[in-house]
Design an enzyme around this catalytic site. Structure first.
Site, PDB file in Angstrom:
ATOM      1  N   GLY A   1     -13.994 -53.377-110.770  1.00 56.87           N
ATOM      2  CA  GLY A   1     -12.560 -53.095-110.689  1.00 56.87           C
ATOM      3  C   GLY A   1     -11.893 -53.598-109.422  1.00 56.87           C
ATOM      4  N   SER A   2     -12.436 -54.637-108.788  1.00 55.94           N
ATOM      5  CA  SER A   2     -11.777 -55.143-107.562  1.00 55.94           C
ATOM      6  C   SER A   2     -10.435 -55.779-107.898  1.00 55.94           C
ATOM      7  CB  SER A   2     -12.686 -56.131-106.833  1.00 55.94           C
ATOM      8  OG  SER A   2     -12.779 -57.351-107.527  1.00 55.94           O
ATOM      9  N   ASN A   3     -10.308 -56.377-109.079  1.00 57.52           N
ATOM     10  CA  ASN A   3      -9.007 -56.924-109.495  1.00 57.52           C
ATOM     11  C   ASN A   3      -8.020 -55.799-109.775  1.00 57.52           C
ATOM     12  OD1 ASN A   3      -9.005 -60.010-109.801  1.00 57.52           O
ATOM     13  ND2 ASN A   3     -10.971 -59.441-110.640  1.00 57.52           N
TER      14      ASN A   3
ATOM     15  N   HIS B   1     -10.129 -65.304-115.290  1.00 56.85           N
ATOM     16  CA  HIS B   1     -11.486 -65.829-115.490  1.00 56.85           C
ATOM     17  C   HIS B   1     -11.929 -66.508-114.193  1.00 56.85           C
ATOM     18  CE1 HIS B   1     -14.970 -67.365-117.586  1.00 56.85           C
ATOM     19  NE2 HIS B   1     -14.713 -68.561-117.071  1.00 56.85           N
TER      20      HIS B   1
ATOM     21  N   ASP C   1     -11.287 -66.861-123.684  1.00 59.56           N
ATOM     22  CA  ASP C   1     -10.816 -67.690-122.559  1.00 59.56           C
ATOM     23  C   ASP C   1     -10.054 -68.925-123.043  1.00 59.56           C
ATOM     24  OD1 ASP C   1     -14.046 -67.126-121.005  1.00 59.56           O
ATOM     25  OD2 ASP C   1     -12.217 -65.903-120.944  1.00 59.56           O
TER      26      ASP C   1
ATOM     27  N   GLU D   1      -9.185 -64.821-106.993  1.00 57.17           N
ATOM     28  CA  GLU D   1      -8.793 -64.097-108.206  1.00 57.17           C
ATOM     29  C   GLU D   1      -7.739 -63.051-107.896  1.00 57.17           C
ATOM     30  OE1 GLU D   1     -11.924 -62.509-110.700  1.00 57.17           O
ATOM     31  OE2 GLU D   1     -13.302 -63.984-109.852  1.00 57.17           O
TER      32      GLU D   1
HETATM   33  C1  GRF Z   1     -14.597 -61.100-111.746  1.00 56.43           C
HETATM   34  O1  GRF Z   1     -15.243 -62.315-111.449  1.00 56.43           O
HETATM   35  C2  GRF Z   1     -13.632 -61.325-112.893  1.00 56.43           C
HETATM   36  O2  GRF Z   1     -13.031 -62.588-112.897  1.00 56.43           O
HETATM   37  C3  GRF Z   1     -14.539 -61.239-114.054  1.00 56.43           C
HETATM   38  O3  GRF Z   1     -15.282 -60.059-113.740  1.00 56.43           O
HETATM   39  C4  GRF Z   1     -15.584 -60.104-112.341  1.00 56.43           C
HETATM   40  C5  GRF Z   1     -15.500 -58.738-111.742  1.00 56.43           C
HETATM   41  O4  GRF Z   1     -14.172 -58.375-111.617  1.00 56.43           O
HETATM   42  N1  GRF Z   1     -13.826 -61.231-115.289  1.00 56.43           N
HETATM   43  P1  GRF Z   1     -13.746 -56.933-111.021  1.00 56.43           P
HETATM   44  O5  GRF Z   1     -14.276 -56.854-109.595  1.00 56.43           O
HETATM   45  O6  GRF Z   1     -14.386 -55.906-111.924  1.00 56.43           O
HETATM   46  O7  GRF Z   1     -12.245 -56.930-111.074  1.00 56.43           O
END
Ligand code: GRF
Length: 202
Positions: free
Chosen positions: A12-14, A106, A147, A176
């Site tokens: 969940g960093s995004n 992606h 994608d 990202e």
């Molecule tokens: C990231 O590389 C994202 O692009 C991919 O999953 C990975 C983990 O993302 N789809 P996150 O840290 O869980 O947001």
């Protein structure tokens, strides 16, 4: 206020990047729900800490019905859906009713290193193995493929000879977060126009 749901499958960093940019005022939206297709992932803790309502629909339990379960949560509650590290393929009414209202991030420059089975560290292992000099990330609309939807924006990173897949993954992940916030900002401002396969930012 522009309402979104964020779909996750892991760290969940995004999602955290969206939460942080809402709290600084950069993103004028609210997260009405965080929905995970996997139980007990750290992304759910991030949502709980931010006081966001969470739902878990384990893909092992729901299988083909996953999209419909998600649709029932979002159908009258949000304007837009963001896939942020979400690994299930969506289908059915959810895609029909939210056409060009779902985006995904992606970790490669689509159409390279994408499609079925291309997620997480495998993407970066393939890029390293191929010997590309640049990689990066892509924010795109979600259609009924994997994608394959129209590309909104891409950001590049250099690939160095000594790079491991983990080194590249970390470099791409930073981009990202930038790319997702930039794209979401354009969407909230109503500046994104889809013309066939191409996307114009007004
Ligand atoms: C990231 O590389 C994202 O692009 C991919 O999953 C990975 C983990 O993302 N789809 P996150 O840290 O869980 O947001």
């Amino acid at each position: 206020m522009f309402k979104i749901a964020v779909l996750i499958s892991g760290n969940g960093s995004n999602l955290q990047a969206i939460i942080d940019n809402i709290s600084t005022g950069k993103l004028a939206c609210t997260i009405e729900a965080v929905i995970s297709d996997k139980p007990d992932v750290f992304g759910l803790e991030r949502a709980n800490k931010a006081g966001i309502k969470t739902y878990t629909f384990d893909k092992k339990t729901y299988g083909e019905d996953l999209s419909q379960k998600i649709f029932k949560v979002v159908e009258n509650n949000v304007d837009f859906i963001v896939l942020a590290g979400f690994l299930s393929v969506l289908n059915g009414e959810l895609l029909e009713k939210f056409k060009n209202k779902i985006i995904n991030i992606h970790p490669a420059l689509i159409p390279s290193f994408c499609g079925n089975g291309m997620y997480g560290i495998r993407v970066h292992e393939s890029a390293i193995q191929y010997g590309v000099k640049f990689s990066g990330c892509t924010v795109h609309f979600v259609d009924n493929g994997t994608d394959t939807g129209p590309i909104i924006l891409q950001k590049t990173v250099p690939v160095y000879f000594k790079d491991s897949a983990r080194d590249l993954q970390a470099r791409v992940l930073e981009k990202e977060h930038e790319a997702l916030i930039e794209a979401l900002g354009y969407i909230i401002e109503g500046r994104v126009r889809v013309e066939g396969r191409k996307v114009k930012i007004l």
